[in-house]
Design a protein around this motif. Structure first.
Motif, mmCIF file in Angstrom:
data_model
loop_
_atom_site.group_PDB
_atom_site.id
_atom_site.type_symbol
_atom_site.label_atom_id
_atom_site.label_comp_id
_atom_site.label_asym_id
_atom_site.label_seq_id
_atom_site.Cartn_x
_atom_site.Cartn_y
_atom_site.Cartn_z
ATOM 1 N N THR A 37 0.834 -1.197 0.000
ATOM 2 C CA THR A 37 0.000 0.000 0.000
ATOM 3 C C THR A 37 0.871 1.252 0.000
ATOM 4 O O THR A 37 2.078 1.190 0.288
ATOM 5 C CB THR A 37 -0.937 0.005 1.233
ATOM 6 N N ARG A 45 6.301 -0.808 -7.542
ATOM 7 C CA ARG A 45 5.897 -0.731 -8.946
ATOM 8 C C ARG A 45 6.992 -0.110 -9.802
ATOM 9 O O ARG A 45 7.334 -0.641 -10.878
ATOM 10 C CB ARG A 45 4.615 0.095 -9.078
ATOM 11 N N ARG A 69 -1.080 -8.398 -7.791
ATOM 12 C CA ARG A 69 -2.110 -8.224 -8.836
ATOM 13 C C ARG A 69 -2.191 -6.775 -9.286
ATOM 14 O O ARG A 69 -2.305 -6.481 -10.482
ATOM 15 C CB ARG A 69 -3.472 -8.700 -8.312
ATOM 16 N N THR A 70 -2.126 -5.851 -8.320
ATOM 17 C CA THR A 70 -2.194 -4.425 -8.643
ATOM 18 C C THR A 70 -1.044 -4.012 -9.557
ATOM 19 O O THR A 70 -1.243 -3.324 -10.567
ATOM 20 C CB THR A 70 -2.166 -3.576 -7.361
ATOM 21 N N THR A 73 -1.212 -5.464 -13.172
ATOM 22 C CA THR A 73 -2.164 -4.848 -14.103
ATOM 23 C C THR A 73 -1.484 -3.733 -14.890
ATOM 24 O O THR A 73 -1.894 -3.420 -16.012
ATOM 25 C CB THR A 73 -3.380 -4.266 -13.367
#
Length: 320
Positions: A37, A45, A69-70, A73
């Motif tokens: 988070t 990322r 998963r975030t 994507t």
């Protein structure tokens, strides 16, 4: 590169940093605590986007898998490994370290990013005041358990996320070794500030120790700025009034809140400290530059840093 480092600004994003340095982390391994988070997720990322294998350690595997998963994507070929790590639990930290070492991969960058702020008084599973236990002791133990791997992977880096709270919420006397667990009274922000000064002193003592061992490991600490993340989940109206009454410098506080950052900018100093070739060992960074204005008066106290290191070892040894 024709660019000048002066082009990196306080409002540069994490992605701006890797583009500026043309960063390539192929073959490099990064651990980022708290990477499910906020600025931890954005740091993961961005570093994954330039080729790093990123370890995503979270309190539950479900949270780690959600973060993966975030990221995927946006970066389908990101190289990510989810693992379980609860920094409030010594046994969990030991298990995580052993499982990571069993992967038999290097560790080039360790970013101690996870943290909690101004929570109600509570103790960790092992009996430590929660903010000191998670923000400092948990990360302290993690570094201890992974030091041999960091040395074997050198040149490597340890990036420790602190806060301006090290000076804003803590007196000029620094660490109160008689109140590490709130024995003399619990101030949510005071104990938060103490844990954040501990982060800075830990970074400085670690660097001294690595240098004395001729280890090619760079250690820095940083303040990411005022970023709207889950770190502030305990800040209700009452807590905000308590925070304001605890602050030592209203001008600095107002400047912080008036320059509120989004996550993309908030993660930039994490990434800068992780990848910049211009980093100075043991320095404290904010807004992608060295910043001494946000430091507690004891931030360069070598005796305090050494004592904190030794006390931390003693506290943890009772439970190992």
């Amino acid at each position: 590169m024709n660019n000048s480092i002066e082009q990196i600004k306080a409002n540069s994003t994490a992605e701006d940093i890797v583009k500026f340095y043309n960063t390539n982390l192929n073959g490099k391994v990064v651990i980022i605590t708290g990477s499910n988070t906020g600025i931890g997720l954005e740091t993961a990322r961005v570093l994954a986007s330039v080729g790093a294998k990123v370890i995503i350690p979270c309190r539950t595997l479900e949270k780690a898998e959600g973060a993966i998963r975030t990221i995927k994507t946006l970066i389908p070929d990101a190289d990510l490994i989810g693992m379980q790590l609860d920094l409030s639990d010594i046994s969990s930290i030991k298990t995580f370290a052993n499982e990571f070492l069993d992967l038999n991969i290097p560790l080039n960058i360790l970013i101690n990013n996870a943290g909690i702020m101004a929570c109600p008084k509570s103790l960790t599973k092992d009996g430590f005041e929660t903010q000191f236990g998670v923000n400092h002791l948990g990360h302290f133990l993690l570094v201890e358990l992974l030091t041999a791997k960091l040395k074997a992977s050198a040149p490597s880096r340890v990036v420790i996320v602190s806060s301006s709270g090290n000076s804003q919420f803590l007196s000029k006397d620094g660490i109160d070794f008689d109140n590490l667990n709130g024995e003399k009274g619990y101030s949510p922000f005071g104990l938060y500030g103490q844990s954040k000064l501990a982060n800075i002193l830990h970074a400085k003592e670690l660097q001294d120790r690595f240098d004395s061992q001729n280890s090619d490991i760079t250690v820095v600490s940083l303040h990411p700025g005022s970023v709207q993340t889950e770190l502030k989940r305990h800040l209700d109206i009452s807590a905000i009034f308590n925070m304001l009454s605890t602050m030592r410098n209203y001008k600095t506080a107002l400047r912080e809140f008036s320059n509120h950052k989004n996550v993309q900018v908030g993660a930039s100093t994490n990434v800068f400290c992780a990848v910049s070739p211009d980093i100075i060992k043991s320095a404290f960074y904010s807004n992608n530059a060295i910043n001494t204005d946000l430091l507690n008066e004891q931030a360069d106290n070598k005796q305090m840093a050494k004592k904190l290191y030794e006390v931390s070892q003693q506290l943890l040894n009772r439970h190992i």
